[in-house]
Motif scaffolding. Sequence first.
Motif, PDB file in Angstrom:
ATOM      1  N   CYS A  49    -116.133  14.230 -33.198  1.00  0.00           N
ATOM      2  CA  CYS A  49    -116.111  14.808 -31.838  1.00  0.00           C
ATOM      3  C   CYS A  49    -115.308  16.107 -31.818  1.00  0.00           C
ATOM      4  CB  CYS A  49    -115.523  13.805 -30.854  1.00  0.00           C
ATOM      5  SG  CYS A  49    -115.403  14.497 -29.196  1.00  0.00           S
ATOM      6  N   LYS A  61    -123.726  14.943 -28.220  1.00  0.00           N
ATOM      7  CA  LYS A  61    -124.373  13.838 -28.950  1.00  0.00           C
ATOM      8  C   LYS A  61    -124.020  13.770 -30.435  1.00  0.00           C
ATOM      9  CE  LYS A  61    -128.244  13.290 -25.804  1.00  0.00           C
ATOM     10  NZ  LYS A  61    -129.566  12.737 -25.623  1.00  0.00           N
ATOM     11  N   CYS A  62    -123.057  14.544 -30.899  1.00  0.00           N
ATOM     12  CA  CYS A  62    -122.670  14.470 -32.318  1.00  0.00           C
ATOM     13  C   CYS A  62    -122.197  13.064 -32.652  1.00  0.00           C
ATOM     14  CB  CYS A  62    -121.543  15.451 -32.624  1.00  0.00           C
ATOM     15  SG  CYS A  62    -121.809  17.067 -31.958  1.00  0.00           S
ATOM     16  N   CYS A  63    -121.511  12.423 -31.711  1.00  0.00           N
ATOM     17  CA  CYS A  63    -121.006  11.066 -31.957  1.00  0.00           C
ATOM     18  C   CYS A  63    -122.157  10.099 -32.213  1.00  0.00           C
ATOM     19  CB  CYS A  63    -120.153  10.603 -30.778  1.00  0.00           C
ATOM     20  SG  CYS A  63    -120.892  10.858 -29.157  1.00  0.00           S
ATOM     21  N   THR A  64    -123.189  10.211 -31.410  1.00  0.00           N
ATOM     22  CA  THR A  64    -124.349   9.317 -31.562  1.00  0.00           C
ATOM     23  C   THR A  64    -125.004   9.519 -32.923  1.00  0.00           C
ATOM     24  OG1 THR A  64    -124.720   9.398 -29.174  1.00  0.00           O
ATOM     25  CG2 THR A  64    -126.578   8.693 -30.530  1.00  0.00           C
ATOM     26  N   CYS A  67    -123.187   7.507 -35.801  1.00  0.00           N
ATOM     27  CA  CYS A  67    -122.842   6.086 -35.643  1.00  0.00           C
ATOM     28  C   CYS A  67    -123.657   5.213 -36.607  1.00  0.00           C
ATOM     29  CB  CYS A  67    -123.089   5.631 -34.203  1.00  0.00           C
ATOM     30  SG  CYS A  67    -122.733   3.872 -33.992  1.00  0.00           S
ATOM     31  N   PRO A 117    -115.276   9.124 -27.968  1.00  0.00           N
ATOM     32  CA  PRO A 117    -116.515   8.374 -27.714  1.00  0.00           C
ATOM     33  C   PRO A 117    -116.408   6.869 -27.922  1.00  0.00           C
ATOM     34  CG  PRO A 117    -116.717   9.797 -29.664  1.00  0.00           C
ATOM     35  CD  PRO A 117    -115.477  10.202 -28.955  1.00  0.00           C
ATOM     36  N   ARG A 118    -115.648   6.429 -28.952  1.00  0.00           N
ATOM     37  CA  ARG A 118    -115.555   4.984 -29.162  1.00  0.00           C
ATOM     38  C   ARG A 118    -114.985   4.295 -27.918  1.00  0.00           C
ATOM     39  NH1 ARG A 118    -115.459   0.660 -28.390  1.00  0.00           N
ATOM     40  NH2 ARG A 118    -114.847  -1.143 -29.597  1.00  0.00           N
ATOM     41  N   CYS A 175    -120.219  -2.099 -32.221  1.00  0.00           N
ATOM     42  CA  CYS A 175    -119.244  -1.151 -32.783  1.00  0.00           C
ATOM     43  C   CYS A 175    -118.352  -1.826 -33.829  1.00  0.00           C
ATOM     44  CB  CYS A 175    -118.381  -0.580 -31.654  1.00  0.00           C
ATOM     45  SG  CYS A 175    -117.053   0.460 -32.266  1.00  0.00           S
ATOM     46  N   ILE A 220    -124.454   6.101 -28.069  1.00  0.00           N
ATOM     47  CA  ILE A 220    -123.163   6.285 -27.398  1.00  0.00           C
ATOM     48  C   ILE A 220    -123.301   7.219 -26.190  1.00  0.00           C
ATOM     49  CG2 ILE A 220    -120.759   7.006 -27.707  1.00  0.00           C
ATOM     50  CD1 ILE A 220    -121.177   6.650 -30.757  1.00  0.00           C
ATOM     51  N   THR A 221    -123.972   8.323 -26.392  1.00  0.00           N
ATOM     52  CA  THR A 221    -124.042   9.323 -25.323  1.00  0.00           C
ATOM     53  C   THR A 221    -124.979   8.879 -24.199  1.00  0.00           C
ATOM     54  OG1 THR A 221    -124.101  10.807 -27.235  1.00  0.00           O
ATOM     55  CG2 THR A 221    -123.986  11.824 -25.084  1.00  0.00           C
ATOM     56  N   CYS A 266    -117.424   8.380 -35.098  1.00  0.00           N
ATOM     57  CA  CYS A 266    -117.737   9.139 -33.877  1.00  0.00           C
ATOM     58  C   CYS A 266    -116.511   9.905 -33.406  1.00  0.00           C
ATOM     59  CB  CYS A 266    -118.247   8.207 -32.785  1.00  0.00           C
ATOM     60  SG  CYS A 266    -117.095   6.882 -32.336  1.00  0.00           S
TER      61      CYS A 266
END
Length: 277
Positions: free
Chosen positions: A154, A206-209, A212, A170-171, A144, A218-219, A150
């Motif tokens: 979110c 899973k938008c964060c993933t 990235c 998420p981070r 990271c 992440i998820t 991310c």
Amino acid sequence: MGYDLSMRVWRGDVNGGSLVDYTVPVEEGEVVLDALHRLQATQANDLAIRWNCKAGKCGSCSAEINGRPRLMCMTRLSTFDRNETITVTPLRTFPVIKDLVTDVSYNYEKAKEVPAFAPAPPDPDGKRRMMQEDVERGQEFRKCIECFLCQNVCHVIRDHEENKRAFAGPRFFLRYAELDMHPLDTHDRRELAQSMAGIGMCNITKCCTEVCPENIKITDNAIIPMKERVVDRKYDPLVWLGSKIFRRDQREKLTPEQVRAPRKQTTAGAQSPEPAQ
Ligand code: SF4
Ligand code: SF4
Ligand code: FES
């Protein structure tokens, strides 16, 4: 061969702003940050941009490019059609300071809430040992660069300022998971992940993933296992009772060296007694 790029850049500050159109000469092989630097040098000297490494490693140059959260230094102009207008706006989830620079201090406040790594004492020979799969999990999470893309994407906080107080994002679920699954760590962060960080508000979209830049899962690798660990602790009375009895029973039987050895649960579903306090 160079060409003229049409850009639309958000200009403004905390009091408001608007998109401003520019035409910027660019060269083949350049990235969005190059175009913005040329714009800043030749037409808009007071344009505020945050950047540092220009190598995708410092996480400073996050912005939204044609509506998608990206690193400006890693987004090649060749990604877009030459006739396309490239629109650059600041991260939407954080308050604007000026132009493309936002105030990301929310993230640093959330970072302070995560208890630090608390390793068990080393083995009698002075070394600490862990399984290779535990090493690899930590290495993935430690990629990271704190770009906060991310966090920006979110939906729990993107348009809901009111959720920021109770939601770390998420981070930081990544950070909770990294430490909680670390086999040498002695601190149980599951209660905090639920009550302080609000991991229950994440609905695994899973938008964060997807955004990235380090391709950290992440998820799948952090949030879902962390949620499972929280649920194990909170809602399964047998797991809770068993862990208490097992831990007491084990402490009575183990040698002093074995008691000191790290025995925290390292992967979801693989329960083992916690180390002695
Ligand atoms: S998976 Fe969870 S943390 Fe990630 S963007 Fe969706 S709601 Fe937010
Ligand atoms: S997890 Fe990925 S998207 Fe989130 S801050 Fe770290 S590098 Fe950026
Ligand atoms: S300038 Fe460091 S990541 Fe873009």
